[in-house]
Design an enzyme around this catalytic site. Structure first.
Site, mmCIF file in Angstrom:
data_model
loop_
_atom_site.group_PDB
_atom_site.id
_atom_site.type_symbol
_atom_site.label_atom_id
_atom_site.label_comp_id
_atom_site.label_asym_id
_atom_site.label_seq_id
_atom_site.Cartn_x
_atom_site.Cartn_y
_atom_site.Cartn_z
ATOM 1 N N ASP A 1 11.088 17.937 23.230
ATOM 2 C CA ASP A 1 11.813 18.532 22.111
ATOM 3 C C ASP A 1 10.997 19.588 21.381
ATOM 4 O O ASP A 1 11.279 19.927 20.240
ATOM 5 C CB ASP A 1 12.206 17.434 21.120
ATOM 6 C CG ASP A 1 11.001 16.624 20.642
ATOM 7 O OD1 ASP A 1 10.095 16.372 21.447
ATOM 8 O OD2 ASP A 1 10.975 16.241 19.463
ATOM 9 N N ARG B 1 2.956 26.727 25.433
ATOM 10 C CA ARG B 1 2.605 26.020 26.670
ATOM 11 C C ARG B 1 2.854 26.894 27.893
ATOM 12 O O ARG B 1 2.060 26.923 28.828
ATOM 13 C CB ARG B 1 3.389 24.708 26.751
ATOM 14 C CG ARG B 1 3.016 23.748 25.646
ATOM 15 C CD ARG B 1 3.678 22.396 25.807
ATOM 16 N NE ARG B 1 3.380 21.531 24.665
ATOM 17 C CZ ARG B 1 3.859 20.320 24.494
ATOM 18 N NH1 ARG B 1 4.680 19.814 25.407
ATOM 19 N NH2 ARG B 1 3.546 19.600 23.436
ATOM 20 N N LYS C 1 15.851 12.298 16.728
ATOM 21 C CA LYS C 1 14.455 12.107 16.320
ATOM 22 C C LYS C 1 14.151 12.961 15.102
ATOM 23 O O LYS C 1 14.560 14.121 15.027
ATOM 24 C CB LYS C 1 13.497 12.483 17.451
ATOM 25 C CG LYS C 1 12.068 12.045 17.184
ATOM 26 C CD LYS C 1 11.054 12.794 18.020
ATOM 27 C CE LYS C 1 10.656 14.100 17.346
ATOM 28 N NZ LYS C 1 9.411 14.672 17.907
ATOM 29 N N GLU D 1 10.188 8.257 12.917
ATOM 30 C CA GLU D 1 8.846 8.685 13.334
ATOM 31 C C GLU D 1 7.986 9.082 12.131
ATOM 32 O O GLU D 1 7.889 10.255 11.781
ATOM 33 C CB GLU D 1 8.926 9.850 14.320
ATOM 34 C CG GLU D 1 7.562 10.263 14.850
ATOM 35 C CD GLU D 1 7.620 11.369 15.895
ATOM 36 O OE1 GLU D 1 6.550 11.825 16.331
ATOM 37 O OE2 GLU D 1 8.738 11.786 16.266
ATOM 38 N N GLU E 1 4.666 9.703 11.629
ATOM 39 C CA GLU E 1 3.400 9.853 12.348
ATOM 40 C C GLU E 1 2.224 9.914 11.376
ATOM 41 O O GLU E 1 2.196 10.750 10.470
ATOM 42 C CB GLU E 1 3.409 11.107 13.216
ATOM 43 C CG GLU E 1 2.098 11.305 13.965
ATOM 44 C CD GLU E 1 2.092 12.488 14.917
ATOM 45 O OE1 GLU E 1 1.036 12.727 15.536
ATOM 46 O OE2 GLU E 1 3.116 13.176 15.028
ATOM 47 N N LYS F 1 9.030 5.148 16.222
ATOM 48 C CA LYS F 1 8.101 5.940 17.028
ATOM 49 C C LYS F 1 6.841 6.221 16.201
ATOM 50 O O LYS F 1 6.745 7.226 15.513
ATOM 51 C CB LYS F 1 8.745 7.253 17.485
ATOM 52 C CG LYS F 1 7.809 8.107 18.355
ATOM 53 C CD LYS F 1 8.495 9.332 18.920
ATOM 54 C CE LYS F 1 7.529 10.182 19.729
ATOM 55 N NZ LYS F 1 8.163 11.334 20.394
ATOM 56 N N SER G 1 2.072 9.886 21.777
ATOM 57 C CA SER G 1 0.695 9.999 22.270
ATOM 58 C C SER G 1 -0.184 10.752 21.273
ATOM 59 O O SER G 1 -1.381 10.474 21.162
ATOM 60 C CB SER G 1 0.660 10.685 23.641
ATOM 61 O OG SER G 1 1.363 11.915 23.622
ATOM 62 N N GLY G 2 0.369 11.722 20.559
ATOM 63 C CA GLY G 2 -0.310 12.334 19.430
ATOM 64 C C GLY G 2 -1.644 12.984 19.707
ATOM 65 O O GLY G 2 -2.543 12.951 18.879
ATOM 66 N N SER H 1 7.046 7.143 24.234
ATOM 67 C CA SER H 1 7.856 8.337 23.993
ATOM 68 C C SER H 1 6.878 9.503 23.954
ATOM 69 O O SER H 1 6.558 10.036 22.897
ATOM 70 C CB SER H 1 8.629 8.226 22.678
ATOM 71 O OG SER H 1 9.372 9.406 22.434
ATOM 72 N N TYR I 1 5.514 20.938 15.875
ATOM 73 C CA TYR I 1 6.414 21.065 17.022
ATOM 74 C C TYR I 1 7.111 22.415 16.976
ATOM 75 O O TYR I 1 7.412 22.921 15.912
ATOM 76 C CB TYR I 1 7.471 19.945 16.993
ATOM 77 C CG TYR I 1 6.921 18.623 17.469
ATOM 78 C CD1 TYR I 1 7.131 18.183 18.759
ATOM 79 C CD2 TYR I 1 6.168 17.826 16.624
ATOM 80 C CE1 TYR I 1 6.635 16.968 19.189
ATOM 81 C CE2 TYR I 1 5.662 16.614 17.042
ATOM 82 C CZ TYR I 1 5.903 16.191 18.324
ATOM 83 O OH TYR I 1 5.389 14.981 18.761
#
Length: 355
Positions: free
Chosen positions: A28, A37, A140, A181, A183, A223, A265-266, A294, A355
Protein backbone atom coordinates in the site's frame (compact mmCIF):
# COMPACT_ATOMS: atom_id res chain seq x y z
CA UNK A 1 -26.61 -1.15 5.60
CA UNK A 2 -25.79 -0.47 9.25
CA UNK A 3 -23.00 -1.86 11.39
CA UNK A 4 -25.32 -4.56 12.78
CA UNK A 5 -26.08 -5.74 9.23
CA UNK A 6 -22.39 -5.87 8.32
CA UNK A 7 -21.29 -7.55 11.55
CA UNK A 8 -21.42 -11.20 10.36
CA UNK A 9 -19.40 -10.29 7.26
CA UNK A 10 -16.87 -8.32 9.32
CA UNK A 11 -16.34 -11.24 11.68
CA UNK A 12 -15.95 -13.69 8.79
CA UNK A 13 -13.52 -11.46 6.90
CA UNK A 14 -11.35 -10.83 9.97
CA UNK A 15 -11.18 -14.57 10.67
CA UNK A 16 -10.22 -15.28 7.06
CA UNK A 17 -7.46 -12.68 7.19
CA UNK A 18 -5.72 -14.60 9.97
CA UNK A 19 -6.44 -18.13 8.75
CA UNK A 20 -3.89 -20.73 9.84
CA UNK A 21 -0.56 -20.29 8.07
CA UNK A 22 -1.55 -17.11 6.26
CA UNK A 23 -0.79 -13.41 6.59
CA UNK A 24 -1.03 -10.18 4.63
CA UNK A 25 1.03 -8.73 1.81
CA UNK A 26 1.28 -4.98 2.44
CA UNK A 27 1.77 -3.22 -0.89
CA UNK A 28 0.00 0.00 0.00
CA UNK A 29 2.96 2.32 -0.45
CA UNK A 30 2.03 5.75 -1.76
CA UNK A 31 2.88 6.76 -5.31
CA UNK A 32 5.96 8.56 -4.00
CA UNK A 33 7.24 5.73 -1.84
CA UNK A 34 6.61 3.10 -4.50
CA UNK A 35 8.43 5.37 -6.92
CA UNK A 36 11.50 5.54 -4.69
CA UNK A 37 11.68 1.77 -4.69
CA UNK A 38 11.37 1.62 -8.46
CA UNK A 39 14.00 4.32 -8.87
CA UNK A 40 16.35 2.25 -6.71
CA UNK A 41 16.41 -0.32 -9.53
CA UNK A 42 16.63 2.28 -12.30
CA UNK A 43 12.94 2.58 -13.25
CA UNK A 44 11.04 5.82 -13.73
CA UNK A 45 8.22 6.50 -11.29
CA UNK A 46 5.21 6.35 -13.61
CA UNK A 47 1.88 4.56 -13.49
CA UNK A 48 2.88 1.89 -16.01
CA UNK A 49 5.93 0.84 -13.99
CA UNK A 50 3.96 0.84 -10.74
CA UNK A 51 1.31 -1.30 -12.42
CA UNK A 52 3.93 -3.70 -13.78
CA UNK A 53 5.51 -4.11 -10.35
CA UNK A 54 2.25 -4.77 -8.59
CA UNK A 55 1.13 -7.14 -11.33
CA UNK A 56 4.30 -9.14 -10.66
CA UNK A 57 3.29 -9.44 -7.02
CA UNK A 58 -0.35 -10.34 -7.60
CA UNK A 59 0.23 -12.94 -10.31
CA UNK A 60 2.80 -14.94 -8.34
CA UNK A 61 1.75 -18.57 -8.66
CA UNK A 62 0.96 -20.16 -5.31
CA UNK A 63 1.07 -16.91 -3.34
CA UNK A 64 -2.44 -17.63 -2.10
CA UNK A 65 -1.11 -20.62 -0.17
CA UNK A 66 0.55 -18.22 2.26
CA UNK A 67 -1.19 -14.86 1.81
CA UNK A 68 -4.81 -14.24 2.81
CA UNK A 69 -5.08 -10.57 1.84
CA UNK A 70 -3.26 -7.71 0.14
CA UNK A 71 -3.31 -4.10 1.34
CA UNK A 72 -3.51 -1.79 -1.68
CA UNK A 73 -2.95 1.88 -2.35
CA UNK A 74 -5.95 3.67 -3.88
CA UNK A 75 -4.36 3.79 -7.34
CA UNK A 76 -3.90 0.02 -7.27
CA UNK A 77 -7.45 -0.71 -6.10
CA UNK A 78 -8.82 0.91 -9.25
CA UNK A 79 -6.04 -0.32 -11.54
CA UNK A 80 -5.93 -3.22 -14.00
CA UNK A 81 -3.03 -5.40 -15.07
CA UNK A 82 -1.52 -5.39 -18.57
CA UNK A 83 -4.14 -7.94 -19.63
CA UNK A 84 -6.96 -5.52 -18.74
CA UNK A 85 -8.16 -7.56 -15.75
CA UNK A 86 -8.73 -5.47 -12.63
CA UNK A 87 -6.34 -6.19 -9.80
CA UNK A 88 -9.24 -6.75 -7.40
CA UNK A 89 -10.49 -9.49 -9.74
CA UNK A 90 -7.03 -11.05 -10.00
CA UNK A 91 -6.79 -11.18 -6.21
CA UNK A 92 -10.31 -12.49 -5.70
CA UNK A 93 -9.67 -15.22 -8.27
CA UNK A 94 -6.79 -16.41 -6.07
CA UNK A 95 -8.84 -16.18 -2.90
CA UNK A 96 -6.76 -13.23 -1.68
CA UNK A 97 -8.90 -10.55 -0.01
CA UNK A 98 -8.35 -7.01 -1.35
CA UNK A 99 -7.78 -4.31 1.25
CA UNK A 100 -7.11 -0.59 1.09
CA UNK A 101 -4.95 1.99 2.89
CA UNK A 102 -7.31 4.78 3.94
CA UNK A 103 -5.29 7.26 6.00
CA UNK A 104 -3.96 10.26 4.08
CA UNK A 105 -0.63 10.55 5.84
CA UNK A 106 1.03 12.09 8.88
CA UNK A 107 1.25 15.79 9.69
CA UNK A 108 3.01 17.64 12.52
CA UNK A 109 1.04 17.74 15.77
CA UNK A 110 1.40 21.33 16.90
CA UNK A 111 2.37 21.71 20.55
CA UNK A 112 4.51 18.57 20.73
CA UNK A 113 8.18 17.69 20.41
CA UNK A 114 8.14 16.75 16.74
CA UNK A 115 5.24 14.30 17.04
CA UNK A 116 2.63 13.68 14.34
CA UNK A 117 -1.04 12.99 13.87
CA UNK A 118 -2.72 11.03 11.09
CA UNK A 119 -5.11 12.66 8.63
CA UNK A 120 -8.08 11.48 6.58
CA UNK A 121 -11.08 11.15 8.90
CA UNK A 122 -13.04 14.01 7.31
CA UNK A 123 -13.56 12.17 4.02
CA UNK A 124 -13.30 8.61 5.31
CA UNK A 125 -16.95 7.53 5.21
CA UNK A 126 -17.43 8.56 1.57
CA UNK A 127 -14.17 6.94 0.51
CA UNK A 128 -14.86 3.70 2.38
CA UNK A 129 -18.25 3.42 0.69
CA UNK A 130 -16.53 3.75 -2.67
CA UNK A 131 -13.81 1.25 -1.74
CA UNK A 132 -16.33 -1.36 -0.59
CA UNK A 133 -18.21 -1.01 -3.88
CA UNK A 134 -14.93 -1.56 -5.74
CA UNK A 135 -14.31 -4.81 -3.85
CA UNK A 136 -12.16 -3.91 -0.84
CA UNK A 137 -13.15 -5.79 2.30
CA UNK A 138 -10.70 -4.45 4.84
CA UNK A 139 -8.82 -1.21 5.47
CA UNK A 140 -5.61 0.02 7.09
CA UNK A 141 -4.91 3.21 9.02
CA UNK A 142 -1.34 3.73 10.20
CA UNK A 143 -0.41 6.22 12.86
CA UNK A 144 3.11 6.44 14.22
CA UNK A 145 4.36 7.20 17.72
CA UNK A 146 7.98 7.77 18.63
CA UNK A 147 9.95 6.99 21.76
CA UNK A 148 12.04 9.94 22.85
CA UNK A 149 12.36 12.28 25.83
CA UNK A 150 8.76 13.00 26.81
CA UNK A 151 7.45 10.97 23.88
CA UNK A 152 4.97 9.69 23.20
CA UNK A 153 3.26 12.59 24.89
CA UNK A 154 -0.18 12.22 26.41
CA UNK A 155 -1.52 14.50 23.68
CA UNK A 156 -0.03 12.52 20.80
CA UNK A 157 -1.22 9.23 22.27
CA UNK A 158 -4.73 10.52 22.92
CA UNK A 159 -5.04 11.90 19.38
CA UNK A 160 -3.68 8.68 17.86
CA UNK A 161 -5.99 6.44 19.90
CA UNK A 162 -9.09 8.57 19.34
CA UNK A 163 -8.53 8.77 15.61
CA UNK A 164 -7.83 5.02 15.30
CA UNK A 165 -11.07 4.26 17.11
CA UNK A 166 -13.08 6.72 14.99
CA UNK A 167 -11.51 5.23 11.84
CA UNK A 168 -12.34 1.70 12.99
CA UNK A 169 -15.99 2.51 13.66
CA UNK A 170 -16.41 4.36 10.35
CA UNK A 171 -14.87 1.46 8.42
CA UNK A 172 -17.17 -1.04 10.08
CA UNK A 173 -20.19 1.12 9.24
CA UNK A 174 -19.13 0.71 5.58
CA UNK A 175 -18.45 -3.05 5.72
CA UNK A 176 -14.64 -2.87 5.93
CA UNK A 177 -12.62 -4.70 8.59
CA UNK A 178 -10.30 -2.10 10.13
CA UNK A 179 -6.66 -2.96 10.69
CA UNK A 180 -5.68 -0.92 13.73
CA UNK A 181 -2.05 0.12 13.36
CA UNK A 182 -0.56 2.19 16.21
CA UNK A 183 3.07 1.77 15.13
CA UNK A 184 5.68 2.48 17.78
CA UNK A 185 8.71 3.41 15.69
CA UNK A 186 12.07 1.70 16.18
CA UNK A 187 13.96 4.98 15.71
CA UNK A 188 16.08 5.77 18.76
CA UNK A 189 18.46 4.21 21.26
CA UNK A 190 15.90 2.97 23.81
CA UNK A 191 16.11 -0.58 25.13
CA UNK A 192 13.54 -3.32 24.56
CA UNK A 193 11.94 -2.92 28.00
CA UNK A 194 11.24 0.73 27.26
CA UNK A 195 9.56 -0.36 24.03
CA UNK A 196 7.42 -2.85 25.94
CA UNK A 197 6.36 -0.24 28.49
CA UNK A 198 5.34 2.22 25.79
CA UNK A 199 3.51 -0.41 23.74
CA UNK A 200 1.49 -1.52 26.77
CA UNK A 201 0.43 2.08 27.34
CA UNK A 202 -0.47 2.51 23.68
CA UNK A 203 -2.56 -0.67 23.49
CA UNK A 204 -4.55 0.05 26.63
CA UNK A 205 -5.33 3.59 25.44
CA UNK A 206 -6.31 2.52 21.92
CA UNK A 207 -8.69 -0.21 23.07
CA UNK A 208 -10.32 2.01 25.67
CA UNK A 209 -11.14 4.41 22.83
CA UNK A 210 -12.41 1.53 20.67
CA UNK A 211 -14.79 0.54 23.46
CA UNK A 212 -16.05 4.12 23.74
CA UNK A 213 -16.75 4.16 19.99
CA UNK A 214 -18.62 0.85 19.92
CA UNK A 215 -16.11 -0.91 17.68
CA UNK A 216 -16.88 -4.62 17.19
CA UNK A 217 -13.54 -6.07 18.23
CA UNK A 218 -14.26 -9.46 16.62
CA UNK A 219 -14.31 -7.63 13.27
CA UNK A 220 -10.91 -5.95 13.66
CA UNK A 221 -7.23 -6.84 13.34
CA UNK A 222 -4.29 -5.32 15.23
CA UNK A 223 -1.11 -4.44 13.31
CA UNK A 224 1.65 -3.51 15.79
CA UNK A 225 5.41 -3.51 15.65
CA UNK A 226 7.14 -6.37 17.41
CA UNK A 227 8.67 -5.46 20.75
CA UNK A 228 12.23 -4.66 19.72
CA UNK A 229 14.84 -2.20 21.01
CA UNK A 230 15.54 1.06 19.21
CA UNK A 231 17.71 0.65 16.14
CA UNK A 232 20.57 2.60 17.82
CA UNK A 233 20.40 0.73 21.14
CA UNK A 234 23.77 -0.77 22.10
CA UNK A 235 22.08 -3.53 24.13
CA UNK A 236 20.77 -5.74 21.34
CA UNK A 237 18.09 -8.23 22.30
CA UNK A 238 18.02 -11.83 21.16
CA UNK A 239 14.99 -13.29 19.33
CA UNK A 240 13.76 -15.21 22.37
CA UNK A 241 13.62 -12.07 24.52
CA UNK A 242 11.91 -10.13 21.74
CA UNK A 243 9.34 -12.91 21.42
CA UNK A 244 8.73 -13.13 25.15
CA UNK A 245 8.22 -9.39 25.57
CA UNK A 246 6.07 -9.15 22.44
CA UNK A 247 3.68 -11.80 23.75
CA UNK A 248 3.69 -10.31 27.25
CA UNK A 249 2.86 -6.88 25.84
CA UNK A 250 -0.12 -8.27 23.94
CA UNK A 251 -1.37 -10.25 26.92
CA UNK A 252 -1.30 -7.10 29.04
CA UNK A 253 -3.14 -4.84 26.60
CA UNK A 254 -4.99 -6.62 23.80
CA UNK A 255 -8.57 -7.83 24.36
CA UNK A 256 -9.14 -11.53 23.75
CA UNK A 257 -12.03 -10.70 21.40
CA UNK A 258 -9.63 -9.49 18.69
CA UNK A 259 -9.14 -12.49 16.36
CA UNK A 260 -5.61 -11.82 15.25
CA UNK A 261 -2.44 -9.78 15.14
CA UNK A 262 -0.60 -9.16 11.87
CA UNK A 263 2.79 -7.76 12.79
CA UNK A 264 4.49 -5.10 10.69
CA UNK A 265 8.19 -5.50 9.96
CA UNK A 266 8.99 -1.81 10.41
CA UNK A 267 12.52 -1.82 9.01
CA UNK A 268 13.56 -5.21 10.41
CA UNK A 269 15.26 -7.36 7.78
CA UNK A 270 13.42 -10.12 5.91
CA UNK A 271 15.15 -12.94 7.74
CA UNK A 272 14.99 -11.34 11.19
CA UNK A 273 11.28 -10.62 10.73
CA UNK A 274 10.67 -14.30 10.02
CA UNK A 275 12.88 -15.44 12.91
CA UNK A 276 11.15 -13.14 15.42
CA UNK A 277 7.69 -14.20 14.24
CA UNK A 278 8.73 -17.84 14.52
CA UNK A 279 10.00 -17.41 18.08
CA UNK A 280 6.76 -15.60 19.02
CA UNK A 281 4.71 -18.55 17.81
CA UNK A 282 6.84 -21.12 19.61
CA UNK A 283 5.87 -19.69 22.99
CA UNK A 284 3.07 -20.93 25.18
CA UNK A 285 0.67 -18.06 25.74
CA UNK A 286 -2.61 -17.18 27.38
CA UNK A 287 -3.81 -14.93 24.57
CA UNK A 288 -6.04 -16.70 22.02
CA UNK A 289 -5.15 -14.58 18.97
CA UNK A 290 -3.56 -15.73 15.73
CA UNK A 291 -0.12 -14.08 15.49
CA UNK A 292 0.97 -13.65 11.89
CA UNK A 293 2.45 -11.15 9.43
CA UNK A 294 1.54 -8.07 7.46
CA UNK A 295 4.90 -7.28 5.89
CA UNK A 296 5.81 -4.83 3.15
CA UNK A 297 9.56 -4.38 2.88
CA UNK A 298 10.19 -7.76 4.55
CA UNK A 299 8.28 -9.48 1.72
CA UNK A 300 9.10 -7.23 -1.21
CA UNK A 301 12.75 -6.26 -0.79
CA UNK A 302 14.55 -9.29 -2.23
CA UNK A 303 11.80 -9.74 -4.80
CA UNK A 304 12.31 -6.20 -6.08
CA UNK A 305 16.08 -6.55 -6.29
CA UNK A 306 15.77 -9.91 -8.04
CA UNK A 307 13.41 -8.44 -10.64
CA UNK A 308 15.57 -5.34 -11.15
CA UNK A 309 13.08 -4.06 -13.72
CA UNK A 310 14.01 -6.78 -16.21
CA UNK A 311 11.35 -8.90 -17.92
CA UNK A 312 13.74 -11.87 -17.99
CA UNK A 313 13.85 -11.86 -14.18
CA UNK A 314 10.07 -11.88 -13.68
CA UNK A 315 9.68 -15.53 -12.69
CA UNK A 316 12.77 -15.50 -10.46
CA UNK A 317 11.43 -12.45 -8.65
CA UNK A 318 8.08 -14.15 -8.13
CA UNK A 319 9.87 -17.22 -6.77
CA UNK A 320 11.67 -14.96 -4.30
CA UNK A 321 8.38 -13.40 -3.14
CA UNK A 322 6.83 -16.83 -2.73
CA UNK A 323 9.85 -18.05 -0.75
CA UNK A 324 9.57 -15.22 1.77
CA UNK A 325 5.80 -15.67 1.98
CA UNK A 326 6.35 -19.37 2.71
CA UNK A 327 8.96 -18.51 5.34
CA UNK A 328 6.51 -16.25 7.14
CA UNK A 329 3.69 -18.76 6.79
CA UNK A 330 5.87 -21.32 8.53
CA UNK A 331 6.89 -18.73 11.13
CA UNK A 332 3.23 -17.99 11.88
CA UNK A 333 2.99 -21.62 13.03
CA UNK A 334 6.36 -21.68 14.82
CA UNK A 335 7.73 -24.05 12.18
CA UNK A 336 10.30 -21.92 10.31
CA UNK A 337 13.90 -23.11 10.05
CA UNK A 338 16.10 -19.98 9.92
CA UNK A 339 17.92 -19.66 6.62
CA UNK A 340 15.77 -22.26 4.85
CA UNK A 341 14.34 -19.69 2.43
CA UNK A 342 16.49 -17.31 0.36
CA UNK A 343 16.85 -13.63 1.21
CA UNK A 344 19.08 -10.79 0.13
CA UNK A 345 19.90 -10.03 3.75
CA UNK A 346 20.20 -6.38 4.77
CA UNK A 347 18.73 -3.86 7.17
CA UNK A 348 15.51 -2.37 5.84
CA UNK A 349 15.42 0.44 8.39
CA UNK A 350 14.57 3.91 7.11
CA UNK A 351 14.68 6.76 9.60
CA UNK A 352 11.31 8.50 10.14
CA UNK A 353 9.73 6.16 7.61
CA UNK A 354 6.62 7.37 5.80
CA UNK A 355 4.37 5.62 3.29
Amino acid sequence: MSLSQYEPELRATAAAMVADGKGLLACDESTGTCGKRLESIGLENNEENRMTWRNLLFTTEGLELYVSGAILFEETLFQSGPDGVAFVDKLNAKGIIPGIKVDTGLKPLVGTNGENWCTGLDTLFERCTKYYERGARFAKWRTALKIDEGCPSNLALDVAATDLARYARICQECGLVPIIEPEVLIDGDHDVRTTAKVQERVLSTVYNKCEENGVVLEGTILKPAMTVPGVDCKDKSDPTEIARLTVRTLERGLPAAVPGVTFLSGGISEEDSSIYLNEINKLDRIGPWKLTFSFSRALQSSCLKTWNGQADNYEQAQAQLKARAQANSEASKGEYTPGSQPSIEESLFVKNYVY
